[in-house]
Every structure is written in structure tokens, then in C-alpha cells.
Scaffold this active site. Structure first.
Site, PDB file in Angstrom:
ATOM      1  N   ASP A 240      -1.511   4.292 -14.359  1.00 41.58           N
ATOM      2  CA  ASP A 240      -2.509   3.779 -13.423  1.00 41.58           C
ATOM      3  C   ASP A 240      -3.433   4.895 -12.977  1.00 41.58           C
ATOM      4  OD1 ASP A 240      -2.083   1.109 -13.187  1.00 41.58           O
ATOM      5  OD2 ASP A 240      -0.687   1.245 -11.505  1.00 41.58           O
TER       6      ASP A 240
ATOM      7  N   LYS B 110      -7.813   0.849 -13.086  1.00 39.59           N
ATOM      8  CA  LYS B 110      -8.702  -0.296 -12.897  1.00 39.59           C
ATOM      9  C   LYS B 110      -9.030  -0.470 -11.430  1.00 39.59           C
ATOM     10  CE  LYS B 110      -4.594  -3.166 -12.879  1.00 39.59           C
ATOM     11  NZ  LYS B 110      -4.402  -3.366 -11.463  1.00 39.59           N
TER      12      LYS B 110
ATOM     13  N   GLY C   1       1.793   3.875  -9.388  1.00 38.84           N
ATOM     14  CA  GLY C   1       1.833   4.656  -8.158  1.00 38.84           C
ATOM     15  C   GLY C   1       2.825   4.071  -7.161  1.00 38.84           C
TER      16      GLY C   1
ATOM     17  N   THR D 228       7.491   4.619  -1.927  1.00 35.66           N
ATOM     18  CA  THR D 228       6.229   3.912  -1.652  1.00 35.66           C
ATOM     19  C   THR D 228       5.356   4.654  -0.646  1.00 35.66           C
ATOM     20  OG1 THR D 228       5.241   1.853  -0.915  1.00 35.66           O
ATOM     21  CG2 THR D 228       7.340   2.421   0.103  1.00 35.66           C
TER      22      THR D 228
ATOM     23  N   MET E 284      -4.481  -0.793   1.296  1.00 39.51           N
ATOM     24  CA  MET E 284      -5.738  -1.389   0.832  1.00 39.51           C
ATOM     25  C   MET E 284      -6.543  -1.953   2.013  1.00 39.51           C
ATOM     26  SD  MET E 284      -4.172  -3.201  -2.552  1.00 39.51           S
ATOM     27  CE  MET E 284      -2.658  -3.667  -1.737  1.00 39.51           C
TER      28      MET E 284
HETATM   29  C1  SAM Z   1      -2.382  -1.324  -5.167  1.00 41.07           C
HETATM   30  S1  SAM Z   1      -1.620  -0.505  -3.813  1.00 41.07           S
HETATM   31  C2  SAM Z   1      -0.225   0.222  -4.639  1.00 41.07           C
HETATM   32  C3  SAM Z   1       0.842   0.728  -3.701  1.00 41.07           C
HETATM   33  C4  SAM Z   1       1.977   1.433  -4.409  1.00 41.07           C
HETATM   34  N1  SAM Z   1       2.694   0.547  -5.291  1.00 41.07           N
HETATM   35  C5  SAM Z   1       2.967   2.069  -3.425  1.00 41.07           C
HETATM   36  O1  SAM Z   1       4.115   1.634  -3.353  1.00 41.07           O
HETATM   37  O2  SAM Z   1       2.571   3.035  -2.754  1.00 41.07           O
HETATM   38  C6  SAM Z   1      -2.712   0.845  -3.561  1.00 41.07           C
HETATM   39  C7  SAM Z   1      -2.772   1.269  -2.100  1.00 41.07           C
HETATM   40  O3  SAM Z   1      -1.640   2.067  -1.802  1.00 41.07           O
HETATM   41  C8  SAM Z   1      -1.988   3.037  -0.841  1.00 41.07           C
HETATM   42  N2  SAM Z   1      -1.726   4.371  -1.414  1.00 41.07           N
HETATM   43  C9  SAM Z   1      -1.257   4.641  -2.639  1.00 41.07           C
HETATM   44  N3  SAM Z   1      -1.047   5.958  -2.805  1.00 41.07           N
HETATM   45  C10 SAM Z   1      -1.381   6.544  -1.630  1.00 41.07           C
HETATM   46  C11 SAM Z   1      -1.370   7.890  -1.140  1.00 41.07           C
HETATM   47  N4  SAM Z   1      -0.964   8.915  -1.913  1.00 41.07           N
HETATM   48  N5  SAM Z   1      -1.775   8.117   0.131  1.00 41.07           N
HETATM   49  C12 SAM Z   1      -2.173   7.110   0.929  1.00 41.07           C
HETATM   50  N6  SAM Z   1      -2.208   5.818   0.519  1.00 41.07           N
HETATM   51  C13 SAM Z   1      -1.810   5.534  -0.735  1.00 41.07           C
HETATM   52  C14 SAM Z   1      -3.451   2.811  -0.486  1.00 41.07           C
HETATM   53  O4  SAM Z   1      -3.500   1.939   0.624  1.00 41.07           O
HETATM   54  C15 SAM Z   1      -3.948   2.130  -1.735  1.00 41.07           C
HETATM   55  O5  SAM Z   1      -5.102   1.345  -1.465  1.00 41.07           O
END
Ligand code: SAM
Length: 243
Positions: free
Chosen positions: A33, A55, A85, A115, A166
Site C-alpha cells: 500500500d 491508491k 499499513g 494499528t 481518515m
Molecule cells: C485506510 S486507514 C488504514 C488504517 C490502518 N489499517 C491501521 O490500522 O492503522 C488510513 C488512515 O489511518 C491513519 N493512519 C495510518 N497510518 C498512520 C500514521 N502513521 N500516523 C497517523 N495516522 C495514520 C490515518 O487516519 C489514515 O487516514
């Protein structure tokens, strides 16, 4: 098993599980991703084919294409790692990918990841269930499947810490909804950008200042009294990981 849906954690490879690191080293193909830190890819089998399917959020046609790609790779290769991620089942669409693989008769397994919903607040020194301060934690999306805002008013009454993923684009809606739902406009808010990466940044304020905060994706919004905490001042662990 031929396709593994693997959580990569929020950023730095130090937060990979041992199982994720081992599978990366064994993979024939890695489908990655957007939000995967370079330090994680250092664990990849150097001979693996790496396919980047980064994407835009909420694009269902590209999700269908990714599902089809995973099925076809699963039919052709021994070990396919679908690297996502954070955790694959927290807003990661891992469930949809698993169902598509299962429907096509492809053997698969899921490897949990750390997460961002819980580890981004921690990186900023926020204990999301701090005893005596909150009754729990609610993790929600700030954006619906069509890209619009989500009505979060009802969360105001839960007496839980609210963690919004998000949510950056719709932060003015989140602020207005929670105030309309009964939270005080001075309720503390912290926004943690790019947690557990070398460019991590935290912006603090309250529900009133949230709409005007200068913040960018990827970021997690934390709302509640715990958002005023900075336990890192006592133990600066994030700095230890990020040097
Ligand atoms: C599609 S979601 C995926 C979440 C992912 N599966 C998780 O468990 O962290 C994407 C959102 O996760 C959050 N996010 C992911 N990585 C991050 C990081 N390193 N720092 C802050 N927010 C993060 C943000 O809100 C981002 O818009």
C-alpha cells in the site's frame, strides 16, 4: 497458505511483528500500500517482486482490481504477502480482500499489525483509556464510502475517548457534530500526523480550534480529556525508536 494479509504497523519497522518480518523475507511477491515505511521494506526478500498498489482512499474500482490481482498472484506464486499499513482489519479493507480470495478458492491467512488508531496516540504520550479519565475508546472513520463526512454526534454521549481515522478532510464536521452532541468546545483534541515515522508531528488544541488546525494526512484525531496528556515527557520512548 499462499496469500498472507500482513499488517505492517504504523511506520517504523521496529513495530512489525516477528511473523510479519519472517513472511516478508520469505515472500515471492509483495503487494504493498501507500503508507508503508521504507524501513519495513528493508525486511523484504531481495528477490521478491514488489507491486505498489497505492491508491486514493475509497476508490472501489481500484479495490476490485486489487482483489483480482491478489487472486491471480495467489494462483501463480507460492508465498504472496499483501502488506497493509497498521492492522489489516482496521479500516484496511483486509476483510474484503480475504472474502475475494476465499471465493476464488485461494488459501490465505491474516497477520495482525499495530494499528495507528491506538499507537498514534501512544506516540504522542496519550493513554487512550487513562484510568479515572475515560470509560474506553471509540475508533471511527471520519469519511464515508462516498468520501463524505460521517455523523459522529452520538459519540459525544459515550464518555469514551474518540479516535478518528481518515478525519482530516472533514475535521470541521467532526468538531461541529461533537459540540452539537453535547461535548464542551474546550474538550481537548490532539492530532498526530505520520506517527512512528521520522516526520511524526503532534498538534494540540480543542474542539473549537480543530477546524482551523494546520494538519495533513495521514493523521489520527484524538478527542477527549486524555488528549491533553503528554506522558512522553516522563518517558520519551518515541524518540528512542525514531533515532
Ligand atoms: C485506510 S486507514 C488504514 C488504517 C490502518 N489499517 C491501521 O490500522 O492503522 C488510513 C488512515 O489511518 C491513519 N493512519 C495510518 N497510518 C498512520 C500514521 N502513521 N500516523 C497517523 N495516522 C495514520 C490515518 O487516519 C489514515 O487516514
Amino acid at each position: 497458505v499462499s496469500v498472507f494479509l500482513v499488517g505492517a504497523g504504523p511506520g517504523d519497522a521496529d513495530l512489525l511483528t516477528l511473523r510479519a518480518a519472517r513472511l516478508l523475507g520469505e515472500a515471492d511477491v509483495i503487494v504493498r500500500d501507500r503508507l508503508i515505511d521504507d524501513s519495513v521494506m528493508a525486511y523484504a526478500n531481495p528477490n521478491a517482486e514488489v507491486i505498489d498498489v497505492g491508491k486514493m482512499p475509497g476508490d472501489s474500482s481500484s479495490q476490485t482490481a486489487i482483489n483480482e490481482l491478489l487472486v491471480s498472484l495467489g494462483q501463480r506464486f507460492g508465498t504472496v504477502v499483501r502488506l497493509k499499513g497498521g492492522d489489516p482489519f482496521i479500516f484496511g479493507r483486509g476483510g474484503e480482500e480475504l472474502l475475494a480470495l476465499h471465493a476464488a478458492g485461494i488459501a490465505c491467512d491474516v497477520v495482525p499489525g499495530v494499528t495507528s488508531a491506538l499507537s498514534a496516540p501512544l506516540a504522542a504520550g496519550i493513554s487512550v483509556t487513562h484510568r479515572g479519565t475515560t470509560r474506553g475508546v471509540s475508533v471511527v472513520t471520519g469519511t464515508d464510502a462516498a468520501g463524505g463526512p460521517v455523523d459522529v454526534r452520538a459519540l459525544a454521549a459515550t464518555q469514551t475517548t474518540i479516535v478518528v481515522l481518515m478525519g482530516i478532510r472533514h475535521r470541521h464536521h467532526i468538531s461541529a457534530d461533537l459540540i452539537a452532541g453535547g461535548l464542551d468546545q474546550s474538550t481537548p483534541v490532539a492530532v498526530i500526523e505520520r506517527a512512528w515515522t521520522s516526520t511524526q508531528r503532534t498538534v494540540r488544541g480543542d474542539l473549537l480550534s480543530l477546524p482551523d488546525m494546520d494538519v495533513t494526512n495521514p493523521a489520527v484525531i484524538v478527542v477527549g480529556d486524555v488528549a491533553a496528556l503528554d506522558l512522553r515527557a516522563m518517558a520519551p520512548w518515541a524518540d528512542v525508536v525514531l533515532v
